[in-house]
Write a protein that holds these residues in place. Structure first.
Motif, PDB file in Angstrom:
ATOM      1  N   THR A 122       0.747  -1.251   0.167  1.00 19.44           N
ATOM      2  CA  THR A 122       0.015  -0.129  -0.020  1.00 19.44           C
ATOM      3  C   THR A 122       0.845   1.328  -0.009  1.00 19.44           C
ATOM      4  O   THR A 122       2.102   1.146   0.461  1.00 19.44           O
ATOM      5  CB  THR A 122      -1.085   0.201   1.264  1.00 19.44           C
ATOM      6  N   LEU A 123       0.417   2.419  -0.368  1.00 20.58           N
ATOM      7  CA  LEU A 123       1.193   3.768  -0.409  1.00 20.58           C
ATOM      8  C   LEU A 123       1.830   3.873   1.174  1.00 20.58           C
ATOM      9  O   LEU A 123       2.763   4.531   1.316  1.00 20.58           O
ATOM     10  CB  LEU A 123       0.112   4.854  -0.921  1.00 20.58           C
ATOM     11  N   LYS A 124       0.887   3.503   2.060  1.00 20.52           N
ATOM     12  CA  LYS A 124       1.015   3.742   3.413  1.00 20.52           C
ATOM     13  C   LYS A 124       2.370   3.079   3.804  1.00 20.52           C
ATOM     14  O   LYS A 124       3.269   3.707   4.306  1.00 20.52           O
ATOM     15  CB  LYS A 124       0.016   3.529   4.366  1.00 20.52           C
ATOM     16  N   VAL A 125       2.552   1.969   3.353  1.00 17.91           N
ATOM     17  CA  VAL A 125       3.654   1.052   3.702  1.00 17.91           C
ATOM     18  C   VAL A 125       4.677   1.519   2.891  1.00 17.91           C
ATOM     19  O   VAL A 125       5.792   1.663   3.400  1.00 17.91           O
ATOM     20  CB  VAL A 125       3.292  -0.468   3.343  1.00 17.91           C
ATOM     21  N   GLN A 126       4.616   1.943   1.683  1.00 14.64           N
ATOM     22  CA  GLN A 126       5.859   2.570   0.863  1.00 14.64           C
ATOM     23  C   GLN A 126       6.260   3.606   1.302  1.00 14.64           C
ATOM     24  O   GLN A 126       7.683   3.895   1.355  1.00 14.64           O
ATOM     25  CB  GLN A 126       5.051   2.486  -0.564  1.00 14.64           C
ATOM     26  N   ARG A 127       5.450   4.479   1.824  1.00 14.72           N
ATOM     27  CA  ARG A 127       5.873   5.720   2.480  1.00 14.72           C
ATOM     28  C   ARG A 127       6.637   5.596   3.680  1.00 14.72           C
ATOM     29  O   ARG A 127       7.653   6.292   3.846  1.00 14.72           O
ATOM     30  CB  ARG A 127       4.644   6.601   2.826  1.00 14.72           C
ATOM     31  N   GLN A 128       6.375   4.573   4.607  1.00 12.51           N
ATOM     32  CA  GLN A 128       6.988   4.311   5.764  1.00 12.51           C
ATOM     33  C   GLN A 128       8.409   3.770   5.368  1.00 12.51           C
ATOM     34  O   GLN A 128       9.355   3.999   6.027  1.00 12.51           O
ATOM     35  CB  GLN A 128       6.369   3.324   6.710  1.00 12.51           C
ATOM     36  N   GLN A 129       8.190   2.918   4.399  1.00 14.03           N
ATOM     37  CA  GLN A 129       9.681   2.143   3.873  1.00 14.03           C
ATOM     38  C   GLN A 129      10.565   3.353   3.407  1.00 14.03           C
ATOM     39  O   GLN A 129      11.874   3.326   3.563  1.00 14.03           O
ATOM     40  CB  GLN A 129       9.520   1.346   2.863  1.00 14.03           C
ATOM     41  N   ALA A 130      10.213   4.453   2.669  1.00 18.65           N
ATOM     42  CA  ALA A 130      10.814   5.533   2.148  1.00 18.65           C
ATOM     43  C   ALA A 130      11.507   6.279   3.402  1.00 18.65           C
ATOM     44  O   ALA A 130      12.577   6.761   3.142  1.00 18.65           O
ATOM     45  CB  ALA A 130      10.092   6.350   1.107  1.00 18.65           C
ATOM     46  N   LEU A 131      10.589   6.653   4.367  1.00 20.34           N
ATOM     47  CA  LEU A 131      11.132   7.225   5.533  1.00 20.34           C
ATOM     48  C   LEU A 131      12.178   6.542   6.305  1.00 20.34           C
ATOM     49  O   LEU A 131      13.307   7.253   6.632  1.00 20.34           O
ATOM     50  CB  LEU A 131       9.917   7.759   6.443  1.00 20.34           C
ATOM     51  N   GLU A 132      12.099   5.330   6.319  1.00 13.59           N
ATOM     52  CA  GLU A 132      12.969   4.401   7.040  1.00 13.59           C
ATOM     53  C   GLU A 132      14.444   4.544   6.168  1.00 13.59           C
ATOM     54  O   GLU A 132      15.325   4.526   6.665  1.00 13.59           O
ATOM     55  CB  GLU A 132      12.576   3.030   7.246  1.00 13.59           C
ATOM     56  N   GLN A 133      14.416   4.657   4.877  1.00 17.04           N
ATOM     57  CA  GLN A 133      15.542   4.497   4.131  1.00 17.04           C
ATOM     58  C   GLN A 133      16.129   5.917   3.801  1.00 17.04           C
ATOM     59  O   GLN A 133      16.996   6.212   3.225  1.00 17.04           O
ATOM     60  CB  GLN A 133      15.269   4.214   2.754  1.00 17.04           C
ATOM     61  N   GLY A 134      15.449   7.129   4.577  1.00 17.24           N
ATOM     62  CA  GLY A 134      15.731   8.264   4.552  1.00 17.24           C
ATOM     63  C   GLY A 134      15.461   9.243   3.275  1.00 17.24           C
ATOM     64  O   GLY A 134      16.073   9.989   2.940  1.00 17.24           O
ATOM     65  N   ASP A 135      14.553   8.624   2.411  1.00 16.40           N
ATOM     66  CA  ASP A 135      14.317   9.171   1.121  1.00 16.40           C
ATOM     67  C   ASP A 135      12.985  10.055   1.319  1.00 16.40           C
ATOM     68  O   ASP A 135      11.943   9.565   1.049  1.00 16.40           O
ATOM     69  CB  ASP A 135      13.774   8.070   0.025  1.00 16.40           C
ATOM     70  N   TYR A 136      13.036  11.104   1.869  1.00 16.28           N
ATOM     71  CA  TYR A 136      12.027  12.166   2.304  1.00 16.28           C
ATOM     72  C   TYR A 136      11.339  12.574   1.083  1.00 16.28           C
ATOM     73  O   TYR A 136      10.095  12.736   1.055  1.00 16.28           O
ATOM     74  CB  TYR A 136      12.489  13.073   3.113  1.00 16.28           C
ATOM     75  N   LEU A 137      11.831  12.886  -0.003  1.00 15.34           N
ATOM     76  CA  LEU A 137      11.315  13.168  -1.231  1.00 15.34           C
ATOM     77  C   LEU A 137      10.200  12.117  -1.752  1.00 15.34           C
ATOM     78  O   LEU A 137       9.114  12.534  -2.146  1.00 15.34           O
ATOM     79  CB  LEU A 137      12.296  13.721  -2.389  1.00 15.34           C
ATOM     80  N   LEU A 138      10.683  10.940  -1.748  1.00 12.89           N
ATOM     81  CA  LEU A 138       9.686   9.995  -2.198  1.00 12.89           C
ATOM     82  C   LEU A 138       8.515   9.615  -1.360  1.00 12.89           C
ATOM     83  O   LEU A 138       7.631   9.387  -1.787  1.00 12.89           O
ATOM     84  CB  LEU A 138      10.545   8.363  -2.230  1.00 12.89           C
ATOM     85  N   ALA A 139       8.836   9.760   0.091  1.00 15.08           N
ATOM     86  CA  ALA A 139       8.024   9.814   1.207  1.00 15.08           C
ATOM     87  C   ALA A 139       6.752  10.889   0.787  1.00 15.08           C
ATOM     88  O   ALA A 139       5.555  10.602   0.891  1.00 15.08           O
ATOM     89  CB  ALA A 139       8.656   9.848   2.528  1.00 15.08           C
ATOM     90  N   GLU A 140       7.319  12.098   0.618  1.00 15.89           N
ATOM     91  CA  GLU A 140       6.054  13.125   0.525  1.00 15.89           C
ATOM     92  C   GLU A 140       5.581  12.976  -1.064  1.00 15.89           C
ATOM     93  O   GLU A 140       4.246  13.160  -0.930  1.00 15.89           O
ATOM     94  CB  GLU A 140       7.007  14.504  -0.264  1.00 15.89           C
ATOM     95  N   GLU A 141       6.010  12.258  -2.005  1.00 13.75           N
ATOM     96  CA  GLU A 141       5.212  11.963  -3.077  1.00 13.75           C
ATOM     97  C   GLU A 141       4.511  10.736  -3.000  1.00 13.75           C
ATOM     98  O   GLU A 141       3.214  10.767  -3.470  1.00 13.75           O
ATOM     99  CB  GLU A 141       6.316  11.512  -4.392  1.00 13.75           C
ATOM    100  N   LEU A 142       4.515  10.063  -2.003  1.00 14.49           N
ATOM    101  CA  LEU A 142       3.763   8.883  -1.776  1.00 14.49           C
ATOM    102  C   LEU A 142       2.510   9.258  -0.669  1.00 14.49           C
ATOM    103  O   LEU A 142       1.742   8.346  -0.496  1.00 14.49           O
ATOM    104  CB  LEU A 142       4.473   7.697  -1.001  1.00 14.49           C
ATOM    105  N   ASP A 143       2.766  10.412  -0.200  1.00 13.32           N
ATOM    106  CA  ASP A 143       1.748  10.829   0.683  1.00 13.32           C
ATOM    107  C   ASP A 143       0.507  11.530  -0.052  1.00 13.32           C
ATOM    108  O   ASP A 143       0.262  12.909  -0.182  1.00 13.32           O
ATOM    109  CB  ASP A 143       2.303  11.947   1.650  1.00 13.32           C
ATOM    110  N   ARG A 144      -0.427  10.485  -0.824  1.00 11.48           N
ATOM    111  CA  ARG A 144      -1.301  10.878  -1.474  1.00 11.48           C
ATOM    112  C   ARG A 144      -2.489   9.774  -1.459  1.00 11.48           C
ATOM    113  O   ARG A 144      -2.336   8.706  -0.945  1.00 11.48           O
ATOM    114  CB  ARG A 144      -1.019  10.978  -3.007  1.00 11.48           C
ATOM    115  N   PRO A 145      -3.554  10.138  -2.116  1.00 10.55           N
ATOM    116  CA  PRO A 145      -4.620   8.956  -1.920  1.00 10.55           C
ATOM    117  C   PRO A 145      -4.327   7.863  -2.978  1.00 10.55           C
ATOM    118  O   PRO A 145      -3.687   8.214  -4.065  1.00 10.55           O
ATOM    119  CB  PRO A 145      -6.139   9.908  -2.475  1.00 10.55           C
ATOM    120  N   ALA A 146      -4.926   6.745  -2.693  1.00 16.68           N
ATOM    121  CA  ALA A 146      -4.490   5.607  -3.699  1.00 16.68           C
ATOM    122  C   ALA A 146      -5.534   5.736  -4.833  1.00 16.68           C
ATOM    123  O   ALA A 146      -6.618   6.333  -4.653  1.00 16.68           O
ATOM    124  CB  ALA A 146      -5.009   4.325  -2.945  1.00 16.68           C
TER     125      ALA A 146
END
Length: 212
Positions: A122-146
């Motif tokens: 899910t986008l929620k899980v992908q966003r959490q993974q991006a945050l854990e990897q320090g990819d904050y730009l990707l995390a921002e992009e994934l912060d959206r409705p499915a």
């Protein structure tokens, strides 16, 4: 196409098995709402009946009849109930298949020199993974409705309305409005990420110049 065929065979071998009757078709067309984007996909059809002897397969009148546990030869084949007997177990198995499909697609991308990947999460899980990897730009992009699956009929209606000169989002059915907004948010987030990456790269280049 050859690579996609290999992937479907690999999926079938792993998760449907060699003891069932099945077939598949691969469609490759342009996306209804994204005319520049290809949308290849596969349809896999199978019978749940477990064939026990390929040299002596039962005819249709027996093949699909009720299984006879006391005398298997007098009834049809036993069904594989992995996806129908228990909803919780079925959900787990579907997730396993989606995860496997993600893995073999990404392996194929890497094998063929593509620096891209897909995820079944899910986008929620992908966003959490991006945050854990320090990819904050990707995390921002994934912060959206499915995105919502519209189906060909509603997608076609949406496309025709969007092509009108007087198009307004209010013209769309409620489900299509949500899908439209999700697409627009996704586009905006990608643009923001690209601009931020550009700025960061420019700053790094300027720092290197200063050091030299």
């Amino acid at each position: 196409l050859e690579e996609n065929i290999k992937l479907v065979y690999q999926l079938v071998d792993e998760h449907i098995g060699k003891n069932k009757v099945w077939c598949f078709a691969i469609h490759d067309k342009m996306a209804t709402l994204e005319p520049n984007q290809r949308q290849p996909h596969a349809h896999i059809m199978l019978s749940e009946r477990i064939v026990t002897d390929w040299d002596h397969v039962k005819f249709a009148d027996k093949f699909f009849s009720r299984y006879n546990g006391k005398n298997p030869q007098q009834g049809g084949y036993l069904k594989d109930r992995r996806f129908t007997q228990n909803k919780h177990e079925a959900s787990k198995r579907i997730y396993e298949i989606r995860k496997y499909w993600e893995t073999i697609i990404n392996e194929a991308y890497k094998r063929n020199g593509y620096d891209i990947s897909v995820s079944c999460e899910t986008l929620k899980v992908q966003r959490q993974q991006a945050l854990e990897q320090g990819d904050y730009l990707l995390a921002e992009e994934l912060d959206r409705p499915a995105q919502i699956h519209l189906g060909p009929k509603l997608a076609g209606q949406m496309k025709r309305l969007m092509e009108r000169d007087d198009f307004k989002i209010e013209m769309l059915p409620e489900k299509a409005q949500v899908a439209y907004l999700a697409r627009e948010i996704n586009k905006i987030n990608k643009k923001i990420r690209e601009q931020k990456e550009f700025v960061i790269n420019q700053q790094l280049e300027n720092q290197n110049v200063d050091v030299e």
